[in-house]
Design a protein around this motif. Structure first.
Motif, PDB file in Angstrom:
ATOM      1  N   CYS A 132     -23.028 -58.036  17.722  1.00 48.79           N
ATOM      2  CA  CYS A 132     -23.276 -56.647  17.235  1.00 48.79           C
ATOM      3  C   CYS A 132     -24.080 -55.927  18.253  1.00 48.79           C
ATOM      4  O   CYS A 132     -24.819 -56.227  19.401  1.00 48.79           O
ATOM      5  CB  CYS A 132     -24.461 -56.795  16.088  1.00 48.79           C
ATOM      6  N   ARG A 134     -26.696 -52.754  19.321  1.00 53.69           N
ATOM      7  CA  ARG A 134     -27.788 -51.755  18.484  1.00 53.69           C
ATOM      8  C   ARG A 134     -28.055 -50.667  19.080  1.00 53.69           C
ATOM      9  O   ARG A 134     -29.130 -50.063  19.086  1.00 53.69           O
ATOM     10  CB  ARG A 134     -29.191 -52.727  18.938  1.00 53.69           C
ATOM     11  N   TYR A 173     -27.801 -52.201  13.705  1.00 55.70           N
ATOM     12  CA  TYR A 173     -26.758 -52.545  14.249  1.00 55.70           C
ATOM     13  C   TYR A 173     -25.431 -51.236  14.155  1.00 55.70           C
ATOM     14  O   TYR A 173     -25.662 -50.391  13.009  1.00 55.70           O
ATOM     15  CB  TYR A 173     -25.979 -53.509  13.683  1.00 55.70           C
ATOM     16  N   ASP A 283     -26.474 -60.309  18.711  1.00 59.64           N
ATOM     17  CA  ASP A 283     -26.271 -58.942  19.272  1.00 59.64           C
ATOM     18  C   ASP A 283     -25.940 -59.210  20.866  1.00 59.64           C
ATOM     19  O   ASP A 283     -26.014 -60.175  21.331  1.00 59.64           O
ATOM     20  CB  ASP A 283     -27.586 -58.065  19.003  1.00 59.64           C
TER      21      ASP A 283
END
Length: 445
Positions: A132, A134, A173, A283
């Motif tokens: 993911c 951010r 996200y 992430d």
């Protein structure tokens, strides 16, 4: 198997489930073809493969098999290395980078095949990896997916923000790449199973038997322990970040870096408020969070890892620190208790690639390194162990693909266990965290 001196495994959620096998202490002197120093996954894999090929091999572990990072990590099994494959490509060119990436994929497949062979498919808790971002980066995600498909033959699916937030119910996200190949498992259980299979195949495994000395002898090497010694033609140094006093040129090039993992109390259906994905989640930040759901039914828990430091001590506020990180992403989980919290010591080279190969060339023929797997160890250790075993058993030279990343003199100065290397690494980490925060702040504008 009985022994005197083996201690219980370091406390963690993994270790809480069962004690695992106990191997004897080395007492007296023995001759073998190969000595492997270090009972993490790199060493166990090397010993397993050599034993399967009919070679005489002994493994020395100072504590218990899987004691270090191999039995304490987040449990993600995936291709790749701590260094970006695109950075590897910039250094070596696409054909060589592709070969290294494919070796990483073979390592991941090796783990999957062993689970099938051992009847341990139940150790797999989920498949796929959501990577993911951010901050808004959909174009960059598409570009990366296209490049990986075109040049490396892997097919990532780009998830837009809406799809990610439907699956991971957080506004932190802005999109993700879904990689279907990785999976997650209990790394300590796998380490133990592989060690038992190695022993059943003929490998001699010794716990509570730290290697205290390494010296040349006519035609080979001598490795001493507090109660014994092993003589061998080959020695494989697989001690990762905890190996000290055997071969300083290698040890000084591998920087010990701590990371942290916590496991919540059973959350059961409460997890449905936040996470609707059973695979690996993380992430793309330089100082990333990585997490997964473990357990089943009412015993489902959140296992969460993150943060790194060059300090060796576990912070007193570890549970509270990572709880804040979790609630910053999923505040809807509300108050919960951290049941297990632990630190793991990883090994990194300055170039963020593993050490796999013959150390110091012909001058120290028969001395091998397979270490520095911090960042992507579960798959890469399998790659390294297979390559070193094949080199020793058959003379295969596939390991030379990693030769450009073997330690150089500069790595021993600024990349290892000295104050300069540790200070430089910590400063870089702080700088990267600031860069992460800057990118996130731009994404919120």
């Amino acid at each position: 198997m009985m022994t005197i001196g083996a201690q219980p495994h370091a406390e963690s959620w993994y270790a809480s489930k069962e004690e695992g096998p106990v191997f004897p202490v080395l007492e007296g002197e023995e001759d073998v073809e190969t000595v492997v120093v270090g009972g993490g996954l790199a060493g166990i894999t090397t010993a397993f493969c050599l034993a399967r090929m009919g070679k005489s091999v002994a493994l020395l572990e100072a504590n218990r098999v899987g004691w270090g990072a191999s039995g304490r990590n987040g449990g993600f099994v995936s291709p790749g290395y701590a260094q970006s494959i695109f950075a590897v490509e910039a250094k070596l060119g696409l054909p060589k980078a592709r070969a290294l990436f494919n070796m990483g994929r073979a390592g991941t497949q090796f783990v999957a095949e062993r689970l099938d062979e051992f009847g341990l498919q139940h150790l797999v808790g989920g498949r796929g990896w959501l990577k993911c971002v951010r901050y808004p980066a959909e174009d960059a995600l598409k570009e990366r997916a296209e490049r990986m498909a075109r040049d490396y033959g892997v097919h990532y699916q780009v998830w837009p923000r809406e799809a990610v937030r439907e699956t991971l119910q957080t506004d932190r996200y802005f999109g993700a790449l879904h990689d279907p190949e990785p999976f997650h498992l209990d790394p300590l259980a796998y380490s133990r199973a592989l060690s038992v299979a190695a022993a059943d195949s003929g490998a001699r495994i010794y716990e509570a038997s730290p290697a205290t000395g390494l010296s040349r002898e006519s035609g080979g090497w001598r490795v001493t322990t507090p109660k014994g010694a092993l003589r061998a033609r080959h020695v494989v140094l697989a001690g990762n970040a905890t190996q000290v006093g055997l071969y300083p040129p290698l040890e000084h090039a591998v920087l010990p870096v701590s990371t942290y993992v916590v496991t919540s109390e059973p959350l059961g259906d409460r997890l449905d408020r936040a996470i609707h994905f059973s695979g690996c989640i993380g992430d793309t930040r330089r100082s990333s969070d990585y997490y997964r759901i473990v357990g089943s039914g009412d015993d489902r828990r959140l296992l969460w890892g993150g943060r790194i430091t060059t300090a060796r001590s576990e912070p007193k506020e570890l549970a509270r620190m990572l709880t804040r990180d979790i609630l910053s992403i999923y505040p809807q989980l509300g108050a919960f208790r951290i049941e297990y919290a632990w630190a793991g010591l990883m090994g990194y080279q300055r170039n963020k690639m593993p050490v796999i190969g013959l150390l110091a060339g012909a001058r120290d023929a028969g001395l091998w390194g397979v270490t520095a797997f911090g960042g992507h160890g579960m798959g890469a250790t399998a790659t390294g162990g297979n390559l070193i075993a094949a080199a020793i058993a058959t003379g295969d030279e596939s390991w030379r693909a990693f030769e450009p990343f073997l330690p150089a003199w500069i790595d021993r100065l600024v990349g290892g266990r000295n104050i300069f290397g540790q200070a430089a690494t910590q400063l870089v980490y702080w700088q990267l965290r600031l860069m992460d925060r800057w990118q996130e702040s731009r994404g919120k504008l």
